[in-house]
Design a protein around this motif. Structure first.
Motif, PDB file in Angstrom:
ATOM      1  N   TYR A  24      -9.501  -1.930   0.894  1.00  0.00           N
ATOM      2  CA  TYR A  24      -9.531  -1.523  -0.513  1.00  0.00           C
ATOM      3  C   TYR A  24     -10.556  -2.307  -1.308  1.00  0.00           C
ATOM      4  CZ  TYR A  24      -5.450   1.314   0.260  1.00  0.00           C
ATOM      5  OH  TYR A  24      -4.588   2.274   0.725  1.00  0.00           O
ATOM      6  N   ALA A  25     -10.989  -1.665  -2.380  1.00  0.00           N
ATOM      7  CA  ALA A  25     -11.954  -2.253  -3.310  1.00  0.00           C
ATOM      8  C   ALA A  25     -13.190  -2.700  -2.528  1.00  0.00           C
ATOM      9  CB  ALA A  25     -11.305  -3.377  -4.101  1.00  0.00           C
ATOM     10  N   LEU A  27     -13.708  -4.760  -0.279  1.00  0.00           N
ATOM     11  CA  LEU A  27     -13.582  -5.133   1.131  1.00  0.00           C
ATOM     12  C   LEU A  27     -14.099  -4.033   2.047  1.00  0.00           C
ATOM     13  CD1 LEU A  27     -10.094  -6.865   0.994  1.00  0.00           C
ATOM     14  CD2 LEU A  27     -12.302  -7.957   1.356  1.00  0.00           C
ATOM     15  N   LYS A  37     -13.077   5.994   3.123  1.00  0.00           N
ATOM     16  CA  LYS A  37     -11.917   5.240   2.681  1.00  0.00           C
ATOM     17  C   LYS A  37     -11.211   4.573   3.850  1.00  0.00           C
ATOM     18  CE  LYS A  37     -10.815   7.721  -1.561  1.00  0.00           C
ATOM     19  NZ  LYS A  37     -12.142   8.277  -1.723  1.00  0.00           N
ATOM     20  N   THR A  65      -4.516  -9.906   1.602  1.00  0.00           N
ATOM     21  CA  THR A  65      -3.162  -9.359   1.712  1.00  0.00           C
ATOM     22  C   THR A  65      -3.226  -8.217   2.703  1.00  0.00           C
ATOM     23  OG1 THR A  65      -2.520  -9.962  -0.533  1.00  0.00           O
ATOM     24  CG2 THR A  65      -1.328  -8.147   0.476  1.00  0.00           C
ATOM     25  N   LEU A  66      -2.349  -8.234   3.678  1.00  0.00           N
ATOM     26  CA  LEU A  66      -2.386  -7.242   4.752  1.00  0.00           C
ATOM     27  C   LEU A  66      -1.090  -6.442   4.780  1.00  0.00           C
ATOM     28  CD1 LEU A  66      -3.722  -9.590   7.598  1.00  0.00           C
ATOM     29  CD2 LEU A  66      -5.066  -8.073   6.128  1.00  0.00           C
ATOM     30  N   GLY A  67      -1.237  -5.167   5.088  1.00  0.00           N
ATOM     31  CA  GLY A  67      -0.059  -4.325   5.278  1.00  0.00           C
ATOM     32  C   GLY A  67      -0.217  -3.509   6.542  1.00  0.00           C
ATOM     33  N   GLY A  70       2.485   0.153   5.662  1.00  0.00           N
ATOM     34  CA  GLY A  70       3.134  -0.014   4.362  1.00  0.00           C
ATOM     35  C   GLY A  70       4.004  -1.241   4.236  1.00  0.00           C
ATOM     36  N   GLN A  71       4.083  -2.035   5.283  1.00  0.00           N
ATOM     37  CA  GLN A  71       4.899  -3.249   5.229  1.00  0.00           C
ATOM     38  C   GLN A  71       4.001  -4.471   5.229  1.00  0.00           C
ATOM     39  OE1 GLN A  71       8.368  -3.032   5.009  1.00  0.00           O
ATOM     40  NE2 GLN A  71       7.835  -0.872   4.788  1.00  0.00           N
ATOM     41  N   LEU A  72       4.388  -5.488   4.465  1.00  0.00           N
ATOM     42  CA  LEU A  72       3.598  -6.709   4.400  1.00  0.00           C
ATOM     43  C   LEU A  72       3.448  -7.306   5.797  1.00  0.00           C
ATOM     44  CD1 LEU A  72       2.255  -8.623   2.329  1.00  0.00           C
ATOM     45  CD2 LEU A  72       4.401  -9.900   2.302  1.00  0.00           C
ATOM     46  N   GLU A  86      -3.740  -1.922   6.234  1.00  0.00           N
ATOM     47  CA  GLU A  86      -4.339  -2.001   4.904  1.00  0.00           C
ATOM     48  C   GLU A  86      -4.862  -3.419   4.697  1.00  0.00           C
ATOM     49  OE1 GLU A  86      -2.024   0.609   1.774  1.00  0.00           O
ATOM     50  OE2 GLU A  86      -0.612  -0.427   3.086  1.00  0.00           O
ATOM     51  N   LEU A  88      -6.415  -5.842   1.750  1.00  0.00           N
ATOM     52  CA  LEU A  88      -6.625  -5.967   0.307  1.00  0.00           C
ATOM     53  C   LEU A  88      -6.909  -7.422  -0.048  1.00  0.00           C
ATOM     54  CD1 LEU A  88      -3.622  -4.321   0.839  1.00  0.00           C
ATOM     55  CD2 LEU A  88      -4.187  -3.602  -1.443  1.00  0.00           C
ATOM     56  N   ALA A  89      -7.536  -7.595  -1.192  1.00  0.00           N
ATOM     57  CA  ALA A  89      -7.714  -8.942  -1.720  1.00  0.00           C
ATOM     58  C   ALA A  89      -6.597  -9.222  -2.697  1.00  0.00           C
ATOM     59  CB  ALA A  89      -9.055  -9.059  -2.424  1.00  0.00           C
TER      60      ALA A  89
ATOM     61  N   ARG B 238     -15.682  -7.001  -8.518  1.00  0.00           N
ATOM     62  CA  ARG B 238     -14.425  -6.226  -8.631  1.00  0.00           C
ATOM     63  C   ARG B 238     -14.144  -5.848 -10.076  1.00  0.00           C
ATOM     64  NH1 ARG B 238     -11.471 -10.245  -4.834  1.00  0.00           N
ATOM     65  NH2 ARG B 238     -12.238  -9.464  -2.845  1.00  0.00           N
ATOM     66  N   TRP B 242     -13.902  -1.992 -11.134  1.00  0.00           N
ATOM     67  CA  TRP B 242     -12.571  -1.419 -11.361  1.00  0.00           C
ATOM     68  C   TRP B 242     -11.843  -1.954 -12.596  1.00  0.00           C
ATOM     69  CZ3 TRP B 242     -14.128  -2.951  -6.366  1.00  0.00           C
ATOM     70  CH2 TRP B 242     -14.362  -1.882  -5.504  1.00  0.00           C
ATOM     71  N   SER B 250      -1.873  -4.762  -3.862  1.00  0.00           N
ATOM     72  CA  SER B 250      -1.512  -6.013  -3.191  1.00  0.00           C
ATOM     73  C   SER B 250      -0.169  -6.527  -3.716  1.00  0.00           C
ATOM     74  CB  SER B 250      -2.606  -7.068  -3.329  1.00  0.00           C
ATOM     75  OG  SER B 250      -2.911  -7.333  -4.668  1.00  0.00           O
ATOM     76  N   LEU B 253       2.544  -4.533  -1.936  1.00  0.00           N
ATOM     77  CA  LEU B 253       2.756  -4.985  -0.551  1.00  0.00           C
ATOM     78  C   LEU B 253       3.451  -6.334  -0.520  1.00  0.00           C
ATOM     79  CD1 LEU B 253      -0.346  -4.387   1.754  1.00  0.00           C
ATOM     80  CD2 LEU B 253       2.043  -3.790   2.186  1.00  0.00           C
ATOM     81  N   GLU B 254       2.995  -7.241  -1.381  1.00  0.00           N
ATOM     82  CA  GLU B 254       3.557  -8.586  -1.378  1.00  0.00           C
ATOM     83  C   GLU B 254       4.953  -8.619  -1.986  1.00  0.00           C
ATOM     84  OE1 GLU B 254       0.513 -10.606  -3.535  1.00  0.00           O
ATOM     85  OE2 GLU B 254      -0.870 -10.636  -1.845  1.00  0.00           O
ATOM     86  N   ILE B 276      -7.916   1.505  -8.786  1.00  0.00           N
ATOM     87  CA  ILE B 276      -8.757   2.211  -7.812  1.00  0.00           C
ATOM     88  C   ILE B 276      -8.493   3.713  -7.925  1.00  0.00           C
ATOM     89  CG2 ILE B 276      -9.251   2.489  -5.362  1.00  0.00           C
ATOM     90  CD1 ILE B 276      -8.437  -0.496  -5.063  1.00  0.00           C
ATOM     91  N   PRO B 538       9.780  -7.866   0.288  1.00  0.00           N
ATOM     92  CA  PRO B 538       9.729  -9.089   1.091  1.00  0.00           C
ATOM     93  C   PRO B 538      10.302 -10.318   0.397  1.00  0.00           C
ATOM     94  CG  PRO B 538       7.597  -7.955   1.091  1.00  0.00           C
ATOM     95  CD  PRO B 538       8.450  -7.255   0.104  1.00  0.00           C
TER      96      PRO B 538
END
Lengths: 98, 616
Positions: A24-25, A27, A37, A65-67, A70-72, A86, A88-89, B238, B242, B250, B253-254, B276, B538
């Motif tokens: 995303y973004a 990255l 995408k 941040t990774l998924g 859909g789960q962390l 996924e 993400l930053a 960024r 955006w 993020s 997810l977190e 986004i 989480p």
């Protein structure tokens, strides 16, 4: 005759897996050019998220941040065939987090 | 030597209609800089203890920084402050855009407004010429038409306008001041203070560039931002692409997205309203503040048979996406954009409005609003129409909007029972859209911030330095750069120690004001909801212990030269910071050390070698 448990995760031929990557973004620039995408990556069976990221120059110095599906997840999370990773930053809104 | 500091503050008494110039001297500005510190000075010295925030005796202070208005990315910031009608304590909020820079270009470092006009008025500041003009023809109108009318009336489409909407006129306690239709001094209800003075707008035209002492660092920094930071991989890329709000994914997810009155950390389809997605679907273009090449401001355009959203009201930044989006359970991007437009033309703080609506939704769910004819079917999490209806009702104080216009804490106390335990506030200010259960910066900030649950970090050095200097927090300038720009603009040779003491001075002054107005150490805490675990995601097993917050707060008191039990500033702290207590009516809130400390031993002295010292 025993039955094999059904699973959503299947190994293609036991030696490699195919994983979809959605960065995303900004990255995205590590993975592809243009307006794509997502992309699809072949990896060895047993590969982790960290292995995939290092292939594209995102070593552990990049805070991400990774998924997975859909789960962390973390860099140590193991990938399976058909997973979507996924990338993400972690970023805050009107405030700069440590 | 040229300098960006004019040594001119415009004083306005709306009761008599008198305006005059106050020139407090260069040392005043070097002592306080601008922004929050200047506001703290006027509140402590001119607002008597116990003054009601909506009383004519309250001061409404517009404070620029020494760097505001310099041709530099990030130099478009100003602050607005007063005693807050929402919290009863130190009120302050920052805004960007062009208005503050225009005021500096008109030759003013700030405005202090007292009194109350008999009928609605607006101020017209045309360089050094100042008039108080009739605004009865503007009263009742939303912000866009007011800007159009004033620019026509004044014969100049370049006039910059700071104004209140109907929410400020109706004294909604979290009404904001809108400038440039899209930039907002949002938090703590400054719009209500302006409305209580019958002041509809301040129109400004400045015709002079703000002079600077040394153009070298200014120009080189501007070039660095424009040429080296905006491309892929650049530190501002960024934001440039955006704006804020690209982190919804993020946070989702977190597991610390703000959802359902801070109950849940995740929400289905939340990414439908992140920045986004916005760029793909609704953004017309990105716009900027004065002199800023980062251009992080969204302009949204929606034009369908059912909904129209005008670009001139901007677009939702992260706080708004969360406050009237995820926190109310809404993931409809069109509705959130419409809500943002309404907040800007009605003049309401998006964070307090969204948080209050979310709290009311939980109250409806639990049956607390039956006396108001509302239940979980009539005010629902996840209903875009309910959110938009509530925004309008609050601004016009209609139906339950009249109760909610008082803010969630006052509304809870009116309802009674245990309604208050569901309010997510600090010191009466609704908490911003970052969860301290997951974010250390917020855990450190919210309990001790002088304004309450505000995410802009007033109690923390990094953000306070930028606020008082007049720089945007989102630009990646470290403390050394901020000091270099300050000295380059002003011509001063300020040292890191002196800059650090300016921050400490403003922090202690805001603390003194709050203690004088009735705050205590009991208010330096988080609300009950933020000590509960999230229901989803989480982090659902994670609990933030109250004792951790208490321990941190006491340590914070000590770090800033206040007594560790109650947070009362020590007399030697106040003396060493140069705060003259003689006429301040604060003798009952100063603490005495058993043994006074030497200046070199004071805990808040800058230590360049310490981790919390100079931010490189």
């Amino acid at each position: 005759m025993t039955s094999t448990p059904k699973t959503n995760r299947r190994t293609v031929d036991g030696s490699e897996i195919r994983v979809h990557v959605r960065p995303y973004a900004d990255l995205a620039r590590f993975f592809f050019r243009g307006n794509k995408k997502a992309c699809s990556v072949k990896l060895a069976h047993g590969a982790t998220a960290g292995h995939l990221l290092e292939l594209y120059g995102l070593d552990s110095s990049h805070r991400l941040t990774l998924g997975i599906n859909g789960q962390l997840a973390s860099r140590e999370s193991r990938l399976h065939d058909g997973d979507t990773l996924e990338v993400l930053a972690p970023m805050s809104g009107g405030f700069r987090a440590n | 030597m040229p300098t960006s500091v004019h040594n001119r503050i415009l004083r306005v008494d709306l009761t008599t209609g008198r305006t005059w110039t106050q020139s407090p001297g260069e040392q005043f500005f070097r002592t306080y800089l601008g922004g929050r510190n200047v506001i703290a000075h006027y509140l402590l010295t001119e607002v008597p203890r116990g003054t009601d925030a909506l009383d004519p005796a309250n001061r409404l202070v517009f404070a620029m920084g020494p760097v505001t208005g310099v041709a530099l990315p990030g130099a478009g910031r100003h602050s607005v402050g007063a005693k807050s009608p929402l919290t009863g304590l130190f009120g302050e909020s920052e805004a960007g855009g062009y208005w503050g820079s225009e005021l500096k270009q008109a030759g003013w470092d700030g405005i202090v407004i007292e009194g109350r006009a008999n009928t609605p008025v607006y101020l017209w500041i045309n360089d050094q010429d100042v008039e108080v003009r009739d605004a009865t023809h503007l009263w009742g109108q939303v912000t866009g038409p007011v800007e159009d009318t004033l620019r026509t009336e004044l014969g100049d489409q370049q006039v910059r306008i700071a104004q209140i909407g109907p929410a400020g006129e109706n004294l909604v306690r979290y009404a904001c001041i809108v400038n440039d239709l899209n930039e907002v001094a949002g938090r703590t209800g400054m719009g209500a203070v302006m409305g209580s003075k019958n002041l509809k707008a301040i129109a400004v035209r400045g015709s002079h560039r703000v002079p600077v002492a040394d153009t070298g660092p200014i120009k080189s920094t501007a070039r660095w931002v424009a040429h080296e930071t905006l491309g892929e991989g650049g530190v501002h890329h960024r934001l440039h692409t955006w704006g804020t709000g690209a982190m919804v994914r993020s946070k989702q997810l977190e597991g610390h997205l703000i959802v359902h009155n801070f109950r849940d950390g995740q929400l289905d389809h939340a990414t439908d309203i992140d920045a986004i997605t916005m760029q793909e679907k609704v953004i017309d273009h990105m716009d900027r503040c004065f002199a800023c090449s980062v251009r992080c401001k969204k302009r949204v355009k929606i034009d369908t048979n059912k909904v129209r959203v005008e670009p001139r009201y901007g677009g939702p930044e992260y706080e708004t996406l969360a406050a009237i989006g995820t926190n109310t359970g809404v993931t409809d991007i069109v509705a959130v954009c419409k809500g943002n437009e309404m907040l800007n033309y009605l003049g309401l703080d998006s964070i307090s409005a969204g948080a209050t609506i979310a709290w009311a939704m939980e109250m409806a769910e639990l049956g607390y609003l039956q006396g108001y004819g509302l239940d979980s079917q009539s005010l629902r999490f996840g209903s875009p129409q309910d959110v938009l209806d509530m925004i309008e009702q609050i601004a016009y104080r209609e139906g339950i909007g009249d109760l909610l216009a008082e803010g969630s804490l006052r509304a809870a106390r009116t309802i009674g029972g245990d309604a208050e335990k569901y309010v997510v506030h600090v010191k009466g200010l609704e908490v911003a859209m970052h969860d301290p259960r997951a974010m250390k910066d917020m855990r450190d900030n919210y309990p001790i911030n002088p304004t309450g649950g505000d995410h802009t970090g007033a109690g923390l050095k990094r953000t306070s330095v930028r606020n008082t200097v007049g720089l945007c927090q989102l630009l990646q300038y470290d403390d050394a750069k901020a000091l270099e720009l300050l000295n380059g603009a002003s011509g001063w040779d300020m040292s890191p120690q002196e800059l650090h003491e300016a921050f400490e001075r403003g922090l202690t002054m805001a603390r003194l004001f709050n203690l004088r107005e009735g705050m205590s150490a009991d208010d330096d805490r988080l609300p009950d909801r933020l000590h509960e675990p999230l229901r989803l995601g989480p982090l659902k097993e994670h609990v933030l212990p109250r004792e951790d917050i208490r321990s941190y707060v006491q340590s914070y008191y000590s770090d800033h030269g206040w007594d560790p039990e109650y947070g009362l500033p020590f007399r030697d702290t106040v003396a060493h910071l140069g705060i003259n207590v003689e006429h301040l009516d604060i003798s009952d809130i100063l603490a005495e050390r058993p043994e006074p400390l030497a200046e070199s031993a004071l805990p808040y002295r800058l230590d360049l070698d310490s981790p919390r010292g100079y931010d490189e």
